[in-house]
Write a protein that holds these residues in place. Structure first.
Motif, PDB file in Angstrom:
ATOM      1  N   PRO A  30       0.820  -1.219   0.000  1.00 38.63           N
ATOM      2  CA  PRO A  30       0.000   0.000   0.000  1.00 38.63           C
ATOM      3  C   PRO A  30       0.853   1.268   0.000  1.00 38.63           C
ATOM      4  N   THR A  31       0.378   2.263  -0.708  1.00 36.78           N
ATOM      5  CA  THR A  31       1.038   3.573  -0.743  1.00 36.78           C
ATOM      6  C   THR A  31       0.005   4.653  -0.484  1.00 36.78           C
ATOM      7  N   GLN A  32       0.510   5.816  -0.104  1.00 44.21           N
ATOM      8  CA  GLN A  32      -0.336   7.008  -0.023  1.00 44.21           C
ATOM      9  C   GLN A  32       0.440   8.131  -0.701  1.00 44.21           C
ATOM     10  N   ARG A  33      -0.225   9.175  -1.054  1.00 47.88           N
ATOM     11  CA  ARG A  33       0.439  10.293  -1.736  1.00 47.88           C
ATOM     12  C   ARG A  33       0.592  11.460  -0.780  1.00 47.88           C
ATOM     13  N   ASP A  34       1.752  12.143  -0.891  1.00 41.94           N
ATOM     14  CA  ASP A  34       1.962  13.344  -0.086  1.00 41.94           C
ATOM     15  C   ASP A  34       1.338  14.534  -0.811  1.00 41.94           C
ATOM     16  N   GLU A  35       1.496  15.727  -0.243  1.00 38.74           N
ATOM     17  CA  GLU A  35       0.866  16.919  -0.814  1.00 38.74           C
ATOM     18  C   GLU A  35       1.366  17.257  -2.220  1.00 38.74           C
ATOM     19  N   SER A  36       2.560  16.771  -2.581  1.00 35.77           N
ATOM     20  CA  SER A  36       3.077  17.026  -3.925  1.00 35.77           C
ATOM     21  C   SER A  36       2.740  15.903  -4.904  1.00 35.77           C
ATOM     22  N   GLY A  37       2.048  14.866  -4.430  1.00 40.39           N
ATOM     23  CA  GLY A  37       1.648  13.765  -5.291  1.00 40.39           C
ATOM     24  C   GLY A  37       2.614  12.599  -5.317  1.00 40.39           C
ATOM     25  N   LYS A  38       3.714  12.691  -4.563  1.00 44.85           N
ATOM     26  CA  LYS A  38       4.701  11.616  -4.521  1.00 44.85           C
ATOM     27  C   LYS A  38       4.151  10.462  -3.694  1.00 44.85           C
TER      28      LYS A  38
END
Length: 131
Positions: A30-38
């Motif tokens: 699983p991944t999540q995205r930071d505020e910059s979309g990374k």
């Protein structure tokens, strides 16, 4: 909790960033995205995935994972604290390394599951450096 980029996770797992992206796209990690979309991977989830990945690879005929100067970069998968002593497990690619050290050392380094660490091996001793 510490998070890792796709590139950092790839280095810890001993694979390419493209492989980690494919695993993430397939839902294996699983991944999540930071505020910059990374895309970021939670440290505890990466630790659990590295253990399962190593278990899958145990039956395969792959060359062993090695690094220069007996340094094994990996991720901490378990920390067991006693009154005086402690046990720290690191998954470094397909290798599980276990070090017995003092509880004081673990607390001073702030070692916890999901953190990046380097196990340094000399003869029968394993030294852990916080990355």
């Amino acid at each position: 909790m510490r998070t890792y980029t796709i590139g950092q996770a790839a280095r810890l797992l001993g694979v390419s960033p493209d492989t980690v992206r494919r695993w993430a796209d397939a839902g294996r990690i699983p991944t999540q995205r930071d505020e910059s979309g990374k895309r970021l991977i939670d440290g505890e989830q990466l630790a659990a995935f590295s253990v399962s990945l190593a278990a899958e690879a145990n039956g395969e005929d792959e060359a062993p994972y090695t690094t220069a100067r007996n340094a094994f970069p990996g991720i901490i998968t378990a920390v067991k604290l006693g009154d005086v002593a402690a046990q720290v497990e690191i998954q470094a690619g397909p290798h599980r390394l276990v070090s017995l050290l003092t509880r004081e050392a673990v607390e001073e380094l702030g070692l916890a599951v999901g953190m990046e660490a380097v196990a340094r091996v000399k003869a029968t001793n394993v030294h852990i450096d916080r990355a």
